[in-house]
Scaffold this active site. Structure first.
Site, PDB file in Angstrom:
ATOM      1  N   ASP A  88      53.449  29.292  38.464  1.00 39.13           N
ATOM      2  CA  ASP A  88      54.588  28.770  39.010  1.00 39.13           C
ATOM      3  C   ASP A  88      54.561  27.205  38.959  1.00 39.13           C
ATOM      4  O   ASP A  88      53.718  26.491  39.189  1.00 39.13           O
ATOM      5  CB  ASP A  88      54.486  29.226  40.389  1.00 39.13           C
ATOM      6  CG  ASP A  88      56.061  29.146  40.895  1.00 39.13           C
ATOM      7  OD1 ASP A  88      57.277  29.157  40.264  1.00 39.13           O
ATOM      8  OD2 ASP A  88      56.205  28.943  42.271  1.00 39.13           O
ATOM      9  N   HIS A 137      59.245  25.488  30.468  1.00 37.48           N
ATOM     10  CA  HIS A 137      58.465  26.547  30.223  1.00 37.48           C
ATOM     11  C   HIS A 137      57.655  26.456  29.003  1.00 37.48           C
ATOM     12  O   HIS A 137      56.579  27.061  29.016  1.00 37.48           O
ATOM     13  CB  HIS A 137      59.668  27.434  29.930  1.00 37.48           C
ATOM     14  CG  HIS A 137      60.364  28.091  31.201  1.00 37.48           C
ATOM     15  ND1 HIS A 137      59.881  28.255  32.341  1.00 37.48           N
ATOM     16  CD2 HIS A 137      61.771  28.028  31.560  1.00 37.48           C
ATOM     17  CE1 HIS A 137      60.618  28.612  33.299  1.00 37.48           C
ATOM     18  NE2 HIS A 137      61.817  28.498  32.843  1.00 37.48           N
ATOM     19  N   LEU A 148      34.891  40.454  23.579  1.00 39.47           N
ATOM     20  CA  LEU A 148      35.194  39.035  24.145  1.00 39.47           C
ATOM     21  C   LEU A 148      36.139  38.850  25.319  1.00 39.47           C
ATOM     22  O   LEU A 148      35.355  38.596  26.438  1.00 39.47           O
ATOM     23  CB  LEU A 148      35.809  38.072  23.102  1.00 39.47           C
ATOM     24  CG  LEU A 148      35.651  36.635  23.467  1.00 39.47           C
ATOM     25  CD1 LEU A 148      34.260  35.986  23.880  1.00 39.47           C
ATOM     26  CD2 LEU A 148      36.237  35.765  22.516  1.00 39.47           C
TER      27      LEU A 148
END
Ligand code: FPP
Ligand code: MG
Length: 331
Positions: free
Chosen positions: A35, A52, A149
């Site tokens: 956030d 973003h 993995l």
């Protein structure tokens, strides 16, 4: 930027911190609420889209840190169903970012296979464009058997309450179809109907930006997790914040294990009581002796387990075939 970027050299201090952390319990599964991208954009006077994008870059960097620390699974909140209420421009920008990054991931299939990374997308993907749905199906299906993995779960078009409601609907359908009985419904069965049914337990949940809410993320899965609220905007999250969160987990590790053990004991007790009560209802009119009751309970429990296995297998097959149908040329 790639999902598996070139490895950065560790400073001697980071190497020292990692060696110290690795002497204690390292969480196997971290969930992250990434956030603060828009506040970061305002702070740096850059476009929201750039905020973003830097959020994605931080995700790629964080995945590398987690791999180095030996973490096996990471779950991230990339787009909530609530996020559809944002402006049209911002929703389009986030969808475009997801498309670009999925396209990049699909170009890097060989690298993903080489590192055996499994990618899952958790959420109501039917809310997304057909193009995005197809890319998601491709990414999930090609990597589904990679287990060695690490696993990355991307929550997209997701909220926890939607996930839980969806799981309840599946259970109701199962009862209606006669696949399971009402008494088979327990919290542990509901858990197996969530999008996260194949995920490990969430050990540590991190939220950045200083907000101290879960915002409808992993509500069920985090019931027995350690929570770390970090007062930094997501693109500013650093390896030091990750180390501090892991240290916080280690300090609380013993209590978390005790709480999980108590939950498991209680679940077993409730299941035993439920099986016993179901058998008594069936045979009480025969006035059975205790050996007969014990035998009947064992048989009932075995039947219940195989009924539930068949129900879950059908549910998982249904979900898998919905994804397969999204790939062009599939039947
Ligand atoms: C929260 O910050 C962030 C989001 C809603 C988007 C998160 C997405 C990324 C980090 C990119 C990941 C992309 C993929 C493909 C996995 P916010 O927008 O709520 O910012 P604010 O809290 O400052 O308003
Ligand atoms: Mg936010």
């Amino acid at each position: 930027m790639s999902w598996l970027p070139e490895r950065q050299q560790r400073s001697w201090l980071q190497q020292l911190c990692e060696s110290i952390l690795k002497t204690g319990p390292v969480p196997e599964h971290i969930a992250i609420i990434m956030d603060g991208n828009r506040r970061f954009a305002v702070k740096k006077s850059i476009d929201r889209a750039e905020g973003h994008l830097q959020g994605f870059q931080k995700l790629a960097e964080t995945l590398d840190w987690c791999l180095r620390l030996g973490l096996r699974e990471v779950t991230v909140y990339a787009f909530s169903i609530e996020n559809f209420k944002r402006s049209k421009e911002e929703v389009e920008c986030l969808m475009e970012l997801a498309k670009q990054k999925l396209a990049r991931l699909l170009q890097e299939k060989e690298l993903i296979q080489k590192h055996e990374v499994c990618i899952r997308v958790l959420g109501k993907i039917e809310l997304l464009s057909p193009e995005l749905q197809q890319m998601i199906a491709d990414a999930v299906l090609f990597s589904k058997n990679n287990k060695r993995l690490a696993t990355l779960n991307v929550c997209f078009a997701y909220t926890a309450r939607d996930d839980i409601s969806n799981a309840m609907k599946e259970l109701a359908l199962g009862v209606k179809a006669g696949e399971i009985q009402e008494s088979d419904i327990t919290d542990s069965l509901l858990e197996k109907c969530l999008y996260s049914s194949h995920c490990r337990p969430v050990d540590l949940l991190i939220r950045t930006s200083g907000e101290v809410r879960l915002s409808d993320f992993q509500l069920w899965e985090s019931a027995y997790s350690c929570l770390a609220f970090v007062n930094v905007l997501w693109p500013e999250f650093s390896i030091w914040h990750l180390y501090a969160a892991i240290l916080h987990y280690q300090r609380n590790y013993a209590q978390i294990q005790i709480a999980r053990q108590n939950r498991d004991i209680e679940r077993e007790r409730l299941q035993r009581d439920s099986d016993y009560n179901c058998v008594l209802k069936e045979i009480s009119h025969h006035n059975p002796d205790s050996a007969t009751v014990q035998e009947s309970v064992q048989k009932y429990a075995a039947d219940r387990a195989s009924r539930i296995d068949a129900f879950l297998q059908r549910l998982y097959e249904k979900r898998g075939s919905l994804l397969e149908k999204l790939i062009p040329g599939s039947i």
